[in-house]
Design an enzyme around this catalytic site. Structure first.
Site, PDB file in Angstrom:
ATOM      1  N   TYR A 185      86.481 -13.978 -21.188  1.00  0.00           N
ATOM      2  CA  TYR A 185      87.012 -13.267 -19.942  1.00  0.00           C
ATOM      3  C   TYR A 185      85.740 -12.245 -19.591  1.00  0.00           C
ATOM      4  CZ  TYR A 185      87.877  -9.573 -23.880  1.00  0.00           C
ATOM      5  OH  TYR A 185      87.672  -8.830 -24.897  1.00  0.00           O
TER       6      TYR A 185
ATOM      7  N   ARG B 152      83.535  -2.267 -23.973  1.00  0.00           N
ATOM      8  CA  ARG B 152      83.995  -1.123 -24.999  1.00  0.00           C
ATOM      9  C   ARG B 152      83.263   0.060 -24.509  1.00  0.00           C
ATOM     10  NH1 ARG B 152      86.671  -2.553 -30.104  1.00  0.00           N
ATOM     11  NH2 ARG B 152      87.646  -4.431 -29.578  1.00  0.00           N
TER      12      ARG B 152
ATOM     13  N   ASP C  32      93.712   1.634 -36.292  1.00  0.00           N
ATOM     14  CA  ASP C  32      93.386   0.537 -37.271  1.00  0.00           C
ATOM     15  C   ASP C  32      93.295   1.213 -38.641  1.00  0.00           C
ATOM     16  OD1 ASP C  32      93.052  -1.649 -35.665  1.00  0.00           O
ATOM     17  OD2 ASP C  32      90.779  -1.692 -35.971  1.00  0.00           O
TER      18      ASP C  32
ATOM     19  N   GLU D 295      82.583  12.590 -35.725  1.00  0.00           N
ATOM     20  CA  GLU D 295      82.289  10.748 -36.014  1.00  0.00           C
ATOM     21  C   GLU D 295      81.094  10.697 -36.870  1.00  0.00           C
ATOM     22  OE1 GLU D 295      83.154   7.764 -34.857  1.00  0.00           O
ATOM     23  OE2 GLU D 295      81.359   7.278 -35.629  1.00  0.00           O
ATOM     24  N   GLN D 296      81.188   9.488 -37.603  1.00  0.00           N
ATOM     25  CA  GLN D 296      79.783   9.403 -38.623  1.00  0.00           C
ATOM     26  C   GLN D 296      78.779   9.050 -37.834  1.00  0.00           C
ATOM     27  OE1 GLN D 296      81.107   6.157 -41.326  1.00  0.00           O
ATOM     28  NE2 GLN D 296      81.468   4.816 -39.598  1.00  0.00           N
TER      29      GLN D 296
HETATM   30  P1  FAD Z   1      87.736   1.878 -34.383  1.00  0.00           P
HETATM   31  O1  FAD Z   1      87.723   1.262 -33.174  1.00  0.00           O
HETATM   32  O2  FAD Z   1      87.409   1.173 -35.625  1.00  0.00           O
HETATM   33  O3  FAD Z   1      87.146   3.640 -34.483  1.00  0.00           O
HETATM   34  C1  FAD Z   1      86.814   4.271 -35.908  1.00  0.00           C
HETATM   35  C2  FAD Z   1      85.891   5.176 -35.452  1.00  0.00           C
HETATM   36  O4  FAD Z   1      85.800   5.863 -36.886  1.00  0.00           O
HETATM   37  C3  FAD Z   1      84.288   4.617 -35.387  1.00  0.00           C
HETATM   38  O5  FAD Z   1      83.813   5.122 -34.347  1.00  0.00           O
HETATM   39  C4  FAD Z   1      83.708   4.875 -36.885  1.00  0.00           C
HETATM   40  O6  FAD Z   1      82.349   4.791 -36.791  1.00  0.00           O
HETATM   41  C5  FAD Z   1      84.522   6.090 -37.229  1.00  0.00           C
HETATM   42  N1  FAD Z   1      84.475   6.272 -38.624  1.00  0.00           N
HETATM   43  C6  FAD Z   1      84.760   5.458 -39.527  1.00  0.00           C
HETATM   44  N2  FAD Z   1      84.565   5.958 -40.829  1.00  0.00           N
HETATM   45  C7  FAD Z   1      84.488   7.246 -40.626  1.00  0.00           C
HETATM   46  C8  FAD Z   1      84.173   8.301 -41.671  1.00  0.00           C
HETATM   47  N3  FAD Z   1      84.311   8.207 -42.815  1.00  0.00           N
HETATM   48  N4  FAD Z   1      83.858   9.738 -41.043  1.00  0.00           N
HETATM   49  C9  FAD Z   1      83.682   9.659 -39.778  1.00  0.00           C
HETATM   50  N5  FAD Z   1      83.978   8.696 -38.735  1.00  0.00           N
HETATM   51  C10 FAD Z   1      84.253   7.481 -39.292  1.00  0.00           C
HETATM   52  N6  FAD Z   1      92.164  -4.769 -29.244  1.00  0.00           N
HETATM   53  C11 FAD Z   1      92.656  -4.527 -28.045  1.00  0.00           C
HETATM   54  O7  FAD Z   1      93.356  -3.882 -27.806  1.00  0.00           O
HETATM   55  N7  FAD Z   1      91.952  -5.529 -27.286  1.00  0.00           N
HETATM   56  C12 FAD Z   1      91.314  -6.537 -27.393  1.00  0.00           C
HETATM   57  O8  FAD Z   1      90.788  -7.193 -26.477  1.00  0.00           O
HETATM   58  C13 FAD Z   1      90.687  -6.395 -28.970  1.00  0.00           C
HETATM   59  N8  FAD Z   1      89.712  -7.462 -29.132  1.00  0.00           N
HETATM   60  C14 FAD Z   1      89.353  -7.653 -30.478  1.00  0.00           C
HETATM   61  C15 FAD Z   1      88.561  -8.565 -31.000  1.00  0.00           C
HETATM   62  C16 FAD Z   1      88.154  -8.695 -32.132  1.00  0.00           C
HETATM   63  C17 FAD Z   1      87.100  -9.969 -32.495  1.00  0.00           C
HETATM   64  C18 FAD Z   1      88.378  -7.757 -33.181  1.00  0.00           C
HETATM   65  C19 FAD Z   1      87.896  -7.847 -34.577  1.00  0.00           C
HETATM   66  C20 FAD Z   1      89.305  -6.901 -32.888  1.00  0.00           C
HETATM   67  C21 FAD Z   1      89.729  -6.498 -31.315  1.00  0.00           C
HETATM   68  N9  FAD Z   1      90.744  -5.604 -30.930  1.00  0.00           N
HETATM   69  C22 FAD Z   1      91.103  -5.526 -29.744  1.00  0.00           C
HETATM   70  C23 FAD Z   1      91.145  -4.562 -31.914  1.00  0.00           C
HETATM   71  C24 FAD Z   1      90.404  -3.236 -31.953  1.00  0.00           C
HETATM   72  O9  FAD Z   1      89.012  -3.609 -31.857  1.00  0.00           O
HETATM   73  C25 FAD Z   1      90.546  -2.135 -32.735  1.00  0.00           C
HETATM   74  O10 FAD Z   1      92.049  -2.229 -33.151  1.00  0.00           O
HETATM   75  C26 FAD Z   1      90.264  -0.867 -32.410  1.00  0.00           C
HETATM   76  O11 FAD Z   1      88.897  -0.651 -32.308  1.00  0.00           O
HETATM   77  C27 FAD Z   1      90.688   0.132 -33.290  1.00  0.00           C
HETATM   78  O12 FAD Z   1      90.531   1.540 -32.843  1.00  0.00           O
HETATM   79  P2  FAD Z   1      90.204   2.592 -33.535  1.00  0.00           P
HETATM   80  O13 FAD Z   1      90.015   3.806 -33.033  1.00  0.00           O
HETATM   81  O14 FAD Z   1      91.416   2.718 -34.554  1.00  0.00           O
HETATM   82  O15 FAD Z   1      89.247   2.329 -34.691  1.00  0.00           O
END
Ligand code: FAD
Length: 394
Positions: free
Chosen positions: A213, A107, A291, A33-34
């Site tokens: 919520y 979160r 994502d 993790e960065q």
């Molecule tokens: P992320 O949560 O973005 O995690 C990625 C991780 O990788 C981070 O810790 C980051 O620091 C790390 N990283 C990035 N680049 C690097 C690198 N080069 N090297 C090492 N580490 C790195 N989803 C739901 O299911 N329910 C909800 O209620 C919901 N509400 C939302 C509300 C808003 C306003 C928004 C914008 C989104 C919402 N989402 C919700 C969507 C959700 O936040 C994302 O889809 C989710 O966080 C994606 O998870 P992830 O683990 O793929 O990515």
């Protein structure tokens, strides 16, 4: 060669869930993790039954239930009067229908619970990935400090600006939607008693919407305001939002909305960009999830839920074919890409429907919501039973 070591890049919900599921399948997992510490912004997360089922299978549902809030209903309300247009009962009903309920939580609470469930030493902080390369029978992650690690499989869970995705498939082409999300939390004690409903409450209006919520029972409420705004174009929560400007933007809305904003502990903003589904998520020994693979607009609250499902399926498919990791990753992609792409596109459509600018179109939509409820009162306003009812753990 049998896949034993897995390097997961990113410790968000997707990466940590994948790491836990892989650990339970017997893989030796390292998460990179960065950030130098785990620090999710203070904000809420809704977890549908589809995501909760994954946590039940991983043995985390009891921990989540201790911290989280179970809403009574999903209520869609008029932006102006606050009157309920359509409401779907959840509490008690979802537990029976789906075998598990709908939860909302902070979160950071989920991130901490996931990190605590990993074997000690699995999480490596302050490691920023700079790229990934496939080799014969392994893959190498490079970090910006000049170091690198080899693993049998690499998982890119590095979020919307994924370096791993770019390494594999080139730069993406996001389109600004013209929308900005503001979000924050409010201590329940700071609000007049009885002001808030114990629901996932969504106010839908012209060019904007608001969701609130509870995320810690009796303690904390999370809110998200989605507004048209052209001047801010960064996909990052690092920028503080101006609450006074936000309140001016919501003048004329149901007074509850501005009452919530006025008590915000903090407020961050994030510009919303749209992306089309990708045609593939894997290459050799490397796969992306969450994502990184399917960034979606937040209108169905399913981005993290899809990342959580991805993590479980990826571990399952690799576990089924430990001697053929490339095939395991392809099976993962085949199982996940159509579903996540459909949710991605549906979230975009929900943004349009919830924020219709024209009055006649809004009236027609509201009548449709009301008629649908008369026909089938139990059906979700957004007709998303196919999302909630899906069980990746079967
Ligand atoms: P992320 O949560 O973005 O995690 C990625 C991780 O990788 C981070 O810790 C980051 O620091 C790390 N990283 C990035 N680049 C690097 C690198 N080069 N090297 C090492 N580490 C790195 N989803 C739901 O299911 N329910 C909800 O209620 C919901 N509400 C939302 C509300 C808003 C306003 C928004 C914008 C989104 C919402 N989402 C919700 C969507 C959700 O936040 C994302 O889809 C989710 O966080 C994606 O998870 P992830 O683990 O793929 O990515």
């Amino acid at each position: 060669m049998t896949a034993k070591t897995v390097a997961v890049v990113g410790a968000g919900m997707g990466g940590l869930t994948a790491a836990l599921a892989l650990t339970k399948k017997g893989f030796d997992v390292r998460v990179y993790e960065q950030a130098s510490e785990l620090r999710e912004v203070g904000a809420g997360l809704q977890l549908g039954p589809n995501a909760m089922r994954v946590y039940a299978a991983l043995g985390l549902d009891a921990v989540i239930s201790r911290f989280s809030f179970v809403p009574d209903a999903h209520a869609v309300r008029s932006w102006k009067t606050g009157a309920v247009i359509s409401s779907t009962r959840m509490k008690g009903i979802y537990e029976k229908r789906y075998g598990i309920g709908y939860h909302a939580m902070l979160r950071a609470d989920l991130q901490n619970a996931l990190a605590a469930a990993l074997p000690s030493g699995a999480l490596h902080l302050g490691k920023k990935c700079a790229g990934v390369e496939n080799r014969a029978g392994s893959a190498t992650v490079r970090f910006d400090d000049g170091s690198s690690v080899d693993a049998d499989v690499v998982v890119g869970a590095d979020g919307i600006h994924s370096v791993i995705r770019e390494s594999l498939f080139g730069p993406d082409k996001p389109r600004f939607t013209g929308m900005v999300a503001y979000r924050g939390t409010v201590p329940i004690a700071s609000l007049p008693e009885g002001l808030l409903a114990p629901d996932i409450t969504v106010y839908i209006g012209p060019h904007a919407s608001v969701v609130y919520y509870c995320i810690r029972p009796g303690e904390l409420v999370s809110w998200v305001a989605l507004v048209e705004e052209d001047s801010w174009r960064r996909e990052s929560w690092s920028e503080a939002g101006d609450v006074d400007a936000l309140m001016r933007r919501y003048e004329g809305w149901c007074p509850v909305v501005n009452e919530i904003f006025s008590r915000a502990e903090h407020c961050f903003k994030w510009a919303l960009f749209g992306r089309d589904p990708l045609p593939c998520w894997t290459s050799g020994r490397v796969a992306i999830l969450g994502d990184a693979a399917h960034p979606m607009l937040p209108y169905l609250a399913q981005g993290a839920c899809m990342a959580i499902e991805d993590g479980y399926v990826l571990a399952d498919e690799l576990g089924k074919l430990p001697d053929e990791p490339e095939n395991g990753l392809r099976q993962y992609e085949a199982a996940r890409l159509p579903r996540a792409s459909r949710v991605q596109l549906m979230s975009r459509e929900r943004a349009r429907i919830n924020q219709l600018p024209s009055l006649p179109a809004r009236i027609a939509r509201n009548i449709r919501f009301i008629v649908d409820k008369l026909i089938d009162p139990e059906r979700h306003t957004y007709k998303i039973e196919w999302i909630y009812g899906y069980d990746v753990t079967r």
